[in-house]
Design a protein around this motif. Structure first.
Motif, mmCIF file in Angstrom:
data_model
loop_
_atom_site.group_PDB
_atom_site.id
_atom_site.type_symbol
_atom_site.label_atom_id
_atom_site.label_comp_id
_atom_site.label_asym_id
_atom_site.label_seq_id
_atom_site.Cartn_x
_atom_site.Cartn_y
_atom_site.Cartn_z
ATOM 1 N N PHE A 80 24.088 6.208 45.516
ATOM 2 C CA PHE A 80 22.768 6.152 44.889
ATOM 3 C C PHE A 80 21.979 7.435 45.150
ATOM 4 C CE2 PHE A 80 23.780 1.948 43.855
ATOM 5 C CZ PHE A 80 22.785 1.376 43.079
ATOM 6 N N ALA A 81 22.159 8.025 46.330
ATOM 7 C CA ALA A 81 21.492 9.296 46.615
ATOM 8 C C ALA A 81 22.021 10.393 45.705
ATOM 9 C CB ALA A 81 21.690 9.675 48.079
ATOM 10 N N ALA A 82 23.325 10.354 45.391
ATOM 11 C CA ALA A 82 23.906 11.330 44.469
ATOM 12 C C ALA A 82 23.340 11.150 43.060
ATOM 13 C CB ALA A 82 25.426 11.194 44.450
ATOM 14 N N ILE A 83 23.097 9.899 42.677
ATOM 15 C CA ILE A 83 22.480 9.637 41.372
ATOM 16 C C ILE A 83 21.057 10.196 41.342
ATOM 17 C CG2 ILE A 83 21.614 7.835 39.824
ATOM 18 C CD1 ILE A 83 23.956 6.092 40.674
ATOM 19 N N THR B 194 27.879 12.387 37.024
ATOM 20 C CA THR B 194 28.517 13.233 38.030
ATOM 21 C C THR B 194 28.685 12.487 39.356
ATOM 22 O OG1 THR B 194 26.353 14.182 38.594
ATOM 23 C CG2 THR B 194 27.703 15.380 37.010
ATOM 24 N N ALA B 195 27.738 11.613 39.701
ATOM 25 C CA ALA B 195 27.852 10.850 40.953
ATOM 26 C C ALA B 195 29.093 9.964 40.929
ATOM 27 C CB ALA B 195 26.602 9.998 41.168
ATOM 28 N N TRP C 5 25.929 14.932 48.279
ATOM 29 C CA TRP C 5 25.903 13.468 48.317
ATOM 30 C C TRP C 5 27.125 12.881 47.612
ATOM 31 C CZ3 TRP C 5 23.439 10.954 51.724
ATOM 32 C CH2 TRP C 5 22.163 11.312 52.150
ATOM 33 N N GLY C 6 27.552 13.511 46.505
ATOM 34 C CA GLY C 6 28.716 13.021 45.778
ATOM 35 C C GLY C 6 29.988 13.112 46.595
ATOM 36 N N LEU C 7 30.183 14.241 47.287
ATOM 37 C CA LEU C 7 31.367 14.393 48.140
ATOM 38 C C LEU C 7 31.298 13.454 49.341
ATOM 39 C CD1 LEU C 7 31.846 18.276 48.054
ATOM 40 C CD2 LEU C 7 33.132 16.529 46.795
ATOM 41 N N ALA C 8 30.073 13.274 49.878
ATOM 42 C CA ALA C 8 29.905 12.316 50.981
ATOM 43 C C ALA C 8 30.252 10.903 50.518
ATOM 44 C CB ALA C 8 28.470 12.370 51.508
ATOM 45 N N SER C 9 29.909 10.592 49.279
ATOM 46 C CA SER C 9 30.240 9.283 48.716
ATOM 47 C C SER C 9 31.748 9.103 48.595
ATOM 48 C CB SER C 9 29.577 9.138 47.341
ATOM 49 O OG SER C 9 29.925 7.907 46.737
ATOM 50 N N ALA C 10 32.455 10.168 48.217
ATOM 51 C CA ALA C 10 33.914 10.097 48.119
ATOM 52 C C ALA C 10 34.543 9.878 49.491
ATOM 53 C CB ALA C 10 34.458 11.385 47.492
#
Length: 311
Positions: free
Chosen positions: A95-98, A105-106, A165-170
């Motif tokens: 959600f932070a990436a969004i 992209t998120a 944030w996106g990479l952290a989500s992965a």
């Protein structure tokens, strides 16, 4: 297995993946147009979905597991760790990436999680990667490059924070996939995920004072959007996805679930007018292609497995 049963399983996964993809775009709309915060959305989503899953578990055959896991000692400690570093981490970073970028992209960056998982197993098992794994890694790197640069290496099309944030989500997704193996086998998916959501939601709610709802633009539209994220973005697709495993193979579900990032991209572009050029679409296809490459590897009897049973 009859053909009608397999078709039912296919439909379940496709609907689940579409709902997951659309829910990310709904969250982006709430953040952009109704001033909703990541902290509040994640906490409420986890709390509400966790309560609903546990209530459904209490009505099922394994109702004794709902309270049994809390008295299990070491498994309860595992549950606490999974709740914070797995469930809460993967939801919050996504959600932070969004909020820092956009839902398209998120979602795509989060889909790099299986690639991190491949790297983990290659290091852990000390084995040379297979052709399928190398192909997946190349597709992932190429897809990420096109997605964040738009084909221009001197310019990022998304912010550094959105990329981080996106990479952290992965990474969180990779941990989320591997860690709860023992818990899921002993206590069942609905019980484990229900408690993980509830515990993660309580932890985030207390840390961010979720009960304070000032600053958000409440309207019938925003209320419906929040309910959509809870029911159609979490509870319903989860049940559809899990139940589909009774009709089709796990590798087939993973392939069909790749419709999630595609649904997120299409809805974000059409509904929220997120700019998406040729190179971004190439990046999208590359990242989705990693799922197909890894699924080919999973079909083989030997090598690294990405299934939830791996530990």
């Amino acid at each position: 297995m009859s053909s009608s049963a397999r078709i039912r399983g296919f439909i379940m996964v496709i609907v689940a993946s579409i709902l997951w993809g659309v829910s990310g775009t709904v969250a982006q709309s709430l953040m952009q147009h109704h001033q909703f915060q990541t902290d509040w959305l994640v906490a409420v989503r986890l709390l509400a979905s966790g309560i609903l899953l546990l209530l459904l578990s209490l009505m099922g055959a394994g109702r004794q597991n709902v309270w049994g896991i809390l008295r299990s000692g070491e498994d309860f400690l595992r549950l606490l760790l999974f709740s914070i570093l797995g469930m809460l981490a993967v939801q919050y970073t996504f959600f932070a990436a969004i909020e820092a970028g956009n839902a398209a992209t998120a979602t795509l960056l989060q889909y790099l999680g299986p690639v991190f998982l491949v790297c983990y197993f290659i290091i852990r098992l000390r084995k040379m990667p297979s052709v399928a794994q190398v192909t997946a890694l190349v597709l992932a790197l190429g897809g990420t490059y096109f997605l964040i640069t738009g084909g221009n290496p001197g310019k990022l099309t998304i912010s550094v924070s959105a990329l981080a944030w996106g990479l952290a989500s992965a990474l969180a997704l990779a941990f989320y996939t591997v860690y709860p193996t023992l818990l899921l086998g002993r206590w069942g998916s609905t019980v484990v995920l229900g408690w993980a959501m509830l515990i993660g939601g309580i932890a985030l709610g207390l840390a961010t004072q979720t009960w304070e709802i000032t600053g958000m633009n409440w309207s019938p539209t925003s209320v419906m959007a929040v309910l959509f994220i809870i029911l159609f973005g979490t509870l319903i697709p989860f049940y559809l996805y899990v139940d589909s495993l009774n009709y089709i193979r796990p590798t087939e579900t993973s392939l069909l679930a790749s419709g999630e990032p595609l649904a997120a991209v299409i809805t974000a572009v059409v509904w929220l007018h997120v700019p998406f050029g040729l190179f971004e679409w190439i990046g999208t296809l590359c990242i989705i292609g990693t799922v197909f490459a890894l699924s080919r590897h999973q079909e083989k009897p030997k090598g690294v497995s990405l299934s939830m049973a791996e530990d």
